[in-house]
Design a protein around this motif. Sequence first.
Motif, PDB file in Angstrom:
ATOM      1  N   GLU A 148       0.814  -1.214   0.000  1.00 22.95           N
ATOM      2  CA  GLU A 148       0.000   0.000   0.000  1.00 22.95           C
ATOM      3  C   GLU A 148       0.854   1.274   0.000  1.00 22.95           C
ATOM      4  O   GLU A 148       0.839   2.064   0.936  1.00 22.95           O
ATOM      5  CB  GLU A 148      -0.960  -0.013   1.188  1.00 22.95           C
ATOM      6  N   ASN A 149       1.605   1.443  -1.057  1.00 24.67           N
ATOM      7  CA  ASN A 149       2.339   2.681  -1.286  1.00 24.67           C
ATOM      8  C   ASN A 149       1.847   3.249  -2.604  1.00 24.67           C
ATOM      9  O   ASN A 149       2.181   2.748  -3.678  1.00 24.67           O
ATOM     10  CB  ASN A 149       3.845   2.429  -1.334  1.00 24.67           C
ATOM     11  N   SER A 150       1.028   4.291  -2.539  1.00 29.58           N
ATOM     12  CA  SER A 150       0.325   4.762  -3.730  1.00 29.58           C
ATOM     13  C   SER A 150       1.258   5.340  -4.782  1.00 29.58           C
ATOM     14  O   SER A 150       0.886   5.467  -5.940  1.00 29.58           O
ATOM     15  CB  SER A 150      -0.714   5.821  -3.334  1.00 29.58           C
ATOM     16  N   GLY A 151       2.496   5.684  -4.394  1.00 27.16           N
ATOM     17  CA  GLY A 151       3.415   6.268  -5.370  1.00 27.16           C
ATOM     18  C   GLY A 151       4.228   5.245  -6.135  1.00 27.16           C
ATOM     19  O   GLY A 151       5.047   5.606  -6.984  1.00 27.16           O
ATOM     20  N   ASP A 152       4.033   3.953  -5.844  1.00 28.69           N
ATOM     21  CA  ASP A 152       4.821   2.904  -6.496  1.00 28.69           C
ATOM     22  C   ASP A 152       4.544   2.796  -7.990  1.00 28.69           C
ATOM     23  O   ASP A 152       3.392   2.878  -8.420  1.00 28.69           O
ATOM     24  CB  ASP A 152       4.503   1.538  -5.877  1.00 28.69           C
ATOM     25  N   ARG A 278      -7.629   7.296 -18.279  1.00 34.81           N
ATOM     26  CA  ARG A 278      -6.651   7.374 -19.380  1.00 34.81           C
ATOM     27  C   ARG A 278      -5.357   8.055 -18.958  1.00 34.81           C
ATOM     28  O   ARG A 278      -4.277   7.627 -19.365  1.00 34.81           O
ATOM     29  CB  ARG A 278      -7.251   8.139 -20.567  1.00 34.81           C
ATOM     30  N   THR A 279      -5.456   9.112 -18.170  1.00 33.71           N
ATOM     31  CA  THR A 279      -4.285   9.959 -17.923  1.00 33.71           C
ATOM     32  C   THR A 279      -3.642   9.751 -16.555  1.00 33.71           C
ATOM     33  O   THR A 279      -2.422   9.886 -16.422  1.00 33.71           O
ATOM     34  CB  THR A 279      -4.679  11.448 -18.060  1.00 33.71           C
ATOM     35  N   HIS A 280      -4.424   9.440 -15.547  1.00 34.49           N
ATOM     36  CA  HIS A 280      -3.883   9.272 -14.194  1.00 34.49           C
ATOM     37  C   HIS A 280      -4.571   8.098 -13.497  1.00 34.49           C
ATOM     38  O   HIS A 280      -5.257   8.285 -12.476  1.00 34.49           O
ATOM     39  CB  HIS A 280      -4.079  10.546 -13.374  1.00 34.49           C
ATOM     40  N   PRO A 281      -4.408   6.875 -14.007  1.00 35.55           N
ATOM     41  CA  PRO A 281      -5.113   5.731 -13.420  1.00 35.55           C
ATOM     42  C   PRO A 281      -4.764   5.493 -11.956  1.00 35.55           C
ATOM     43  O   PRO A 281      -5.545   4.898 -11.215  1.00 35.55           O
ATOM     44  CB  PRO A 281      -4.677   4.547 -14.302  1.00 35.55           C
ATOM     45  N   ASP A 282      -3.586   5.968 -11.528  1.00 37.11           N
ATOM     46  CA  ASP A 282      -3.204   5.795 -10.127  1.00 37.11           C
ATOM     47  C   ASP A 282      -4.162   6.521  -9.188  1.00 37.11           C
ATOM     48  O   ASP A 282      -4.376   6.088  -8.047  1.00 37.11           O
ATOM     49  CB  ASP A 282      -1.781   6.303  -9.903  1.00 37.11           C
ATOM     50  N   VAL A 283      -4.760   7.619  -9.657  1.00 35.22           N
ATOM     51  CA  VAL A 283      -5.693   8.368  -8.814  1.00 35.22           C
ATOM     52  C   VAL A 283      -6.960   7.548  -8.579  1.00 35.22           C
ATOM     53  O   VAL A 283      -7.504   7.521  -7.468  1.00 35.22           O
ATOM     54  CB  VAL A 283      -6.015   9.742  -9.446  1.00 35.22           C
ATOM     55  N   ILE A 284      -7.439   6.868  -9.616  1.00 33.73           N
ATOM     56  CA  ILE A 284      -8.589   5.969  -9.462  1.00 33.73           C
ATOM     57  C   ILE A 284      -8.270   4.898  -8.419  1.00 33.73           C
ATOM     58  O   ILE A 284      -9.065   4.607  -7.513  1.00 33.73           O
ATOM     59  CB  ILE A 284      -8.946   5.306 -10.808  1.00 33.73           C
TER      60      ILE A 284
END
Length: 443
Positions: A148-152, A278-284
Motif C-alpha cells: 500500500e504505497n500509492s506512489g509505487d 486514461r491519464t492518471h489511473p493511479d488516482v482511481i
Amino acid sequence: MTRRIALTFNGSPQILYQGQVQLGTAELLRIIEDLNTGAQHPIRITVFVCGQHLQTMQTQNPELLHRMAQGGHEIANQAFTPSTNFSQLSVDAALDEVQRTHHLIQQIFDHPPRLFRPPGGLISQDVKTAIQAKFPDYQIVGWDRHDENSGDTTQVFLNRFIEHLFDRQVALLHSWRQPTLWAMRKIFTHLLEEGYQCVTCSDLNRYPHNGLRSVAPVSTLPRVALTFDDDPKVETSGDTKVGTAELLRVIEDLNQTAVHPIQVTFFAVGVNIEKTIRTHPDVIERIRAGSHEVQNHSYTHPANFHALSPTQAVDEVRRNHELIVETFGQVPSLFRPPKGYISPANHQAVLEAMPGYQICGWDRHDEKNHYSPSRLRNTIVSHATDQQIVLLHAWKKTTLWAIRGTLNDLQARGYQMVTMNELNLNRQPTLYGLQDPGAIAVA
C-alpha cells in the motif's frame, strides 16, 4: 531447508476490465494457473474476501469462484461491506459484517473460513473479543509487509518486495492495484527460482499481528461528511499533480498516524472518471485503496441540468451510475445535481428511474470565492456540527490549500471524517442548497 511464504490478497474477489480483458482477481488466477502447470509445488494463496464482492461474483462471474476453489486457495474473511469503516461500527454491527461473510463463504465454498483481517487493520478490543467468542477457531491476522504505497510503479514495488523477502513471511497484497498485478508474474517466478513455496496462511501456521491497530469505541464521537464535487479532477503544475491527486496525498499522509482514518465522499462526474482512467489511473486506484465513497454527480456535468428533459436527465445519472459500478466496484445511491440545479420533473424522474437513489444537497459549502485558505479553514471548523454534510471542491485552490489545516483542526476537535453512508442512519441527505432555476426565473 525449503523456505515458505504466504501471499494474502485483500478486498477480493474483484474483476476490472481493460477493454475485453479481465483484470484483478481473474488475471491473478490466470497467472497462477499458468505457472502451476507442471509445477512440483503448486502456488497457493490466501484470499481475504469482502462479502459484497463475493455476492457480485456469485451472480456475475461464478466461474471465478470455481477457479478459486479448484486452485486450492484459502478463502478468508474481511467483513461484508467494502465501503464501511469497520473500526467505527458498534460491536453488533461489526459482528454482523463478519457473520454475513462467514456464512456466505461456507455456502459457496462448502468450507468455513478460519481467518479474519479487519479492513484497514483497525479493530477495537471489544469487537475482537466478540469475534473470537462467536468464532473460537478464528485467527485475526495482520501482515509483515504490504503493497500500500500509492506512489509505487510496478518496478519500484517489485524491487522493494524482492529486497525484503524472508522465510515464513506473510505479505498483504491487492490484485486490483495495477503495480501489484503487473508485478505478480515476476514475483511468483522469482520466489520459485529462489526455492520458496507459496502456501496459504493456514499452511504456514503463522498469524502476525503487525499492521493491526486497536481503536477505542467511536460511537459517541461527532461525525462530519466531507463531500467533493466534480471529481476526479487532476491538474498538473510542473511535475506536481494537484486537484484530486493532491487531496488524496494529504489524506494518505494524515492517515499514517490517524487513529480514525479520514474518508471522504466523491460526487464524481463520468467524463472526469474516463479522462482520469486514461491519464492518471493511479488516482482511481488511490480512491479505491482509501475506501473513499463514490457517488453520482452526472455523466457530463451539464450546467443546464435543470433544463434537460426527464429522459435526458435520467440518462445522465444512469450512464454515470454504470461507470462508477464498473470502475470502483461501488453501487452509488446518492445524486447531487450539477450546481445544485434540478427541476421538480427531473427530480421525480431520477428517483423513479433509479430505485434506492436519494437526491443530495449540503449543509455548508466552500463556494465563497473571496475567502482566503485560512478564512475558509476557520469557517468550516468553527461551524462544524455532528452529522454535517460539507460540499467542497478539490480543484479550487483556496479549498485545496486549506484542506490539510482543516482536517487537522477537525481531528483535534474530536471529529471523525466519514463517508456519506457512515453518517448515522437517521441522517437523511439534505435538500438544502438545491434550486430550480426555472422557478426562480419565473418568479
